[in-house]
Scaffold this motif. Structure first.
Motif, PDB file in Angstrom:
ATOM      1  N   VAL A   1      -8.587   5.810   6.206  1.00  0.00           N
ATOM      2  CA  VAL A   1      -8.969   5.062   5.003  1.00  0.00           C
ATOM      3  C   VAL A   1      -9.202   3.607   5.400  1.00  0.00           C
ATOM      4  O   VAL A   1      -8.258   2.911   5.782  1.00  0.00           O
ATOM      5  N   PRO A   2     -10.456   3.128   5.351  1.00  0.00           N
ATOM      6  CA  PRO A   2     -10.691   1.714   5.650  1.00  0.00           C
ATOM      7  C   PRO A   2     -10.285   0.835   4.472  1.00  0.00           C
ATOM      8  O   PRO A   2     -10.603   1.139   3.318  1.00  0.00           O
ATOM      9  N   TRP A   3      -9.569  -0.221   4.764  1.00  0.00           N
ATOM     10  CA  TRP A   3      -9.210  -1.225   3.771  1.00  0.00           C
ATOM     11  C   TRP A   3     -10.020  -2.477   4.083  1.00  0.00           C
ATOM     12  O   TRP A   3      -9.810  -3.130   5.105  1.00  0.00           O
ATOM     13  N   MET A   4     -10.964  -2.767   3.189  1.00  0.00           N
ATOM     14  CA  MET A   4     -11.907  -3.856   3.400  1.00  0.00           C
ATOM     15  C   MET A   4     -11.620  -5.024   2.457  1.00  0.00           C
ATOM     16  O   MET A   4     -11.194  -4.813   1.313  1.00  0.00           O
ATOM     17  N   PRO A   5     -11.850  -6.260   2.916  1.00  0.00           N
ATOM     18  CA  PRO A   5     -11.689  -7.396   2.010  1.00  0.00           C
ATOM     19  C   PRO A   5     -12.737  -7.371   0.901  1.00  0.00           C
ATOM     20  O   PRO A   5     -13.917  -7.131   1.166  1.00  0.00           O
ATOM     21  N   VAL A   6     -12.287  -7.569  -0.332  1.00  0.00           N
ATOM     22  CA  VAL A   6     -13.227  -7.600  -1.445  1.00  0.00           C
ATOM     23  C   VAL A   6     -14.000  -8.921  -1.391  1.00  0.00           C
ATOM     24  O   VAL A   6     -13.505  -9.921  -0.868  1.00  0.00           O
TER      25      VAL A   6
ATOM     26  N   SER B   1      -6.021 -15.447  -8.381  1.00  0.00           N
ATOM     27  CA  SER B   1      -6.625 -14.639  -9.433  1.00  0.00           C
ATOM     28  C   SER B   1      -5.811 -13.355  -9.556  1.00  0.00           C
ATOM     29  O   SER B   1      -5.949 -12.439  -8.733  1.00  0.00           O
ATOM     30  N   GLY B   2      -4.927 -13.292 -10.551  1.00  0.00           N
ATOM     31  CA  GLY B   2      -4.043 -12.146 -10.684  1.00  0.00           C
ATOM     32  C   GLY B   2      -2.851 -12.263  -9.759  1.00  0.00           C
ATOM     33  O   GLY B   2      -2.744 -13.192  -8.953  1.00  0.00           O
ATOM     34  N   GLY B   3      -1.941 -11.314  -9.857  1.00  0.00           N
ATOM     35  CA  GLY B   3      -0.721 -11.370  -9.073  1.00  0.00           C
ATOM     36  C   GLY B   3      -0.849 -10.681  -7.728  1.00  0.00           C
ATOM     37  O   GLY B   3      -1.891 -10.141  -7.373  1.00  0.00           O
ATOM     38  N   LEU B   4       0.239 -10.746  -6.968  1.00  0.00           N
ATOM     39  CA  LEU B   4       0.331 -10.069  -5.690  1.00  0.00           C
ATOM     40  C   LEU B   4       1.576  -9.198  -5.680  1.00  0.00           C
ATOM     41  O   LEU B   4       2.577  -9.532  -6.331  1.00  0.00           O
ATOM     42  N   ALA B   5       1.537  -8.106  -4.943  1.00  0.00           N
ATOM     43  CA  ALA B   5       2.671  -7.190  -4.837  1.00  0.00           C
ATOM     44  C   ALA B   5       3.052  -7.046  -3.371  1.00  0.00           C
ATOM     45  O   ALA B   5       2.236  -7.267  -2.470  1.00  0.00           O
ATOM     46  N   ALA B   6       4.292  -6.663  -3.143  1.00  0.00           N
ATOM     47  CA  ALA B   6       4.732  -6.394  -1.775  1.00  0.00           C
ATOM     48  C   ALA B   6       3.870  -5.272  -1.193  1.00  0.00           C
ATOM     49  O   ALA B   6       3.618  -4.256  -1.842  1.00  0.00           O
ATOM     50  N   GLY B   7       3.389  -5.481   0.018  1.00  0.00           N
ATOM     51  CA  GLY B   7       2.502  -4.516   0.659  1.00  0.00           C
ATOM     52  C   GLY B   7       1.036  -4.874   0.563  1.00  0.00           C
ATOM     53  O   GLY B   7       0.213  -4.320   1.307  1.00  0.00           O
ATOM     54  N   ASP B   8       0.670  -5.775  -0.356  1.00  0.00           N
ATOM     55  CA  ASP B   8      -0.719  -6.202  -0.447  1.00  0.00           C
ATOM     56  C   ASP B   8      -1.146  -6.858   0.865  1.00  0.00           C
ATOM     57  O   ASP B   8      -0.377  -7.601   1.488  1.00  0.00           O
ATOM     58  N   MET B   9      -2.387  -6.590   1.275  1.00  0.00           N
ATOM     59  CA  MET B   9      -2.933  -7.177   2.494  1.00  0.00           C
ATOM     60  C   MET B   9      -4.013  -8.184   2.127  1.00  0.00           C
ATOM     61  O   MET B   9      -4.835  -7.934   1.239  1.00  0.00           O
TER      62      MET B   9
ATOM     63  N   ALA C   1      -8.947  -3.889  -0.165  1.00  0.00           N
ATOM     64  CA  ALA C   1      -8.931  -2.720  -1.059  1.00  0.00           C
ATOM     65  C   ALA C   1      -9.437  -1.502  -0.300  1.00  0.00           C
ATOM     66  O   ALA C   1     -10.261  -1.603   0.613  1.00  0.00           O
ATOM     67  N   ALA C   2      -8.940  -0.323  -0.707  1.00  0.00           N
ATOM     68  CA  ALA C   2      -9.293   0.920  -0.018  1.00  0.00           C
ATOM     69  C   ALA C   2     -10.744   1.290  -0.312  1.00  0.00           C
ATOM     70  O   ALA C   2     -11.216   1.212  -1.449  1.00  0.00           O
ATOM     71  N   ALA C   3     -11.467   1.712   0.736  1.00  0.00           N
ATOM     72  CA  ALA C   3     -12.824   2.230   0.610  1.00  0.00           C
ATOM     73  C   ALA C   3     -12.794   3.747   0.790  1.00  0.00           C
ATOM     74  O   ALA C   3     -11.721   4.346   0.911  1.00  0.00           O
ATOM     75  N   ALA C   4     -13.953   4.359   0.804  1.00  0.00           N
ATOM     76  CA  ALA C   4     -14.026   5.827   0.907  1.00  0.00           C
ATOM     77  C   ALA C   4     -13.446   6.299   2.231  1.00  0.00           C
ATOM     78  O   ALA C   4     -13.774   5.758   3.291  1.00  0.00           O
TER      79      ALA C   4
ATOM     80  N   ARG D   1      -6.134   2.759   7.662  1.00  0.00           N
ATOM     81  CA  ARG D   1      -4.876   3.483   7.466  1.00  0.00           C
ATOM     82  C   ARG D   1      -5.082   4.900   7.977  1.00  0.00           C
ATOM     83  O   ARG D   1      -5.874   5.667   7.422  1.00  0.00           O
ATOM     84  N   LEU D   2      -4.377   5.236   9.035  1.00  0.00           N
ATOM     85  CA  LEU D   2      -4.562   6.493   9.732  1.00  0.00           C
ATOM     86  C   LEU D   2      -3.421   7.441   9.384  1.00  0.00           C
ATOM     87  O   LEU D   2      -2.252   7.129   9.614  1.00  0.00           O
ATOM     88  N   SER D   3      -3.766   8.597   8.817  1.00  0.00           N
ATOM     89  CA  SER D   3      -2.766   9.607   8.451  1.00  0.00           C
ATOM     90  C   SER D   3      -3.043  10.889   9.232  1.00  0.00           C
ATOM     91  O   SER D   3      -4.161  11.405   9.211  1.00  0.00           O
TER      92      SER D   3
END
Length: 282
Positions: A133-138, A163-171, A219-222, A249-251
């Protein structure tokens, strides 16, 4: 007197196309169908005849359900079930998507992740499912480095204009003007009581960043999927990355073993060799 001679027409047999298999290269679907792939019927061993267009033709088969297999050193083994009753009689063509193996000749500059999956006995694990799963910058700016900047080695980062909040784990991608100084940071717990306070990071900053440097949420892409070969090897390829720096993200999972998940920081146009992923039995 001329003797009449009866001429018998020659015995001509006409072959009938049962179905054709069109091979599609998953990495480069726009290319001509790849050569060097053997396409056969499972069980009977009948091999398709490759025509000049690259299609594999199966002739004079009775109606029914067949299973075809495609084999090549450059691709993972692929099998597909074909029911002739569901095909267009005028154009009975079936597409078979081929996933490149680790031996595939990728062109220079392709973004790749290479790895081998082994078990506790150090044997290659075949047919493990691998999801990337590629996580690309918006594109939009999430916030900016706060006044005073950020120093290399700091375990925290101060942000403003969020702009909006952040959560633990956000990249977040810290997008410097100099691409060599860009980096991805991960927000860690505990979170500050308000956004004006420093955010904890999972790892210290590698570079210093001036006040006003933009940060972008990842954010996660296809996703894409592949599987391991008999040796346990696999390769993941990323086409048309929207950023120079991102995360995959490699599973990795297979029946009877605990799954493995990890995040890899990827630079576009490079090959990252992960080494060995060790799976442990349940």
């Amino acid at each position: 007197m001329t003797e009449a001679v009866m001429l018998q027409p020659p015995d001509r047999s006409v072959s009938r196309l049962a179905f054709a298999v069109r091979l599609v290269d998953d990495f480069a679907p726009e290319r001509e169908p790849p050569a060097g792939v053997t396409v056969t019927l499972t069980g009977g061993g009948t091999q398709g005849v490759r025509n000049p267009g690259g299609w594999h033709l199966f002739m004079d088969l009775p109606a029914g359900t067949y299973r075809v297999s495609a084999r090549s050193e450059l691709y993972l083994a692929e099998d597909k079930e074909i029911d002739t009753a569901l095909l267009d009689p005028g154009l009975p063509v079936v597409e078979l998507l081929l996933k490149p193996s680790a031996a595939y000749p990728f062109p220079p500059g392709t973004t790749l992740v290479r790895c081998v999956v082994r078990n506790e006995a150090d044997l290659g694990v075949p047919d493990a499912r691998v999801e990337a799963v590629p996580w690309m910058p918006v594109p939009s700016v999430k916030g900016r480095v706060r006044q005073g900047g950020a120093q290399a080695g700091q375990p925290t980062i101060r942000l403003e204009h969020l702009s909006g909040g952040l959560a633990a784990g956000d990249m977040l991608l810290v997008r410097e003007g100099d691409p060599s100084r860009q980096e991805i940071v991960r927000i860690a717990a505990p979170l500050p009581s308000n956004a004006s306070q420093p955010f904890n990071l999972a790892a210290p900053l590698r570079f210093g960043h001036a006040a006003g440097t933009p940060v972008h949420l990842l954010a996660a892409a296809a996703p894409s999927t592949t599987s391991t070969a008999g040796t346990g090897e696999f390769v993941v390829y990323q086409r048309n990355a929207s950023a120079r720096l991102f995360v995959i993200r490699l599973s990795t999972s297979v029946a009877g073993y605990l799954p493995d998940e990890r995040d890899l920081e990827i630079a576009e146009g490079t090959t990252q060799s992960v080494g060995v992923i060790s799976l442990h039995q349940l």
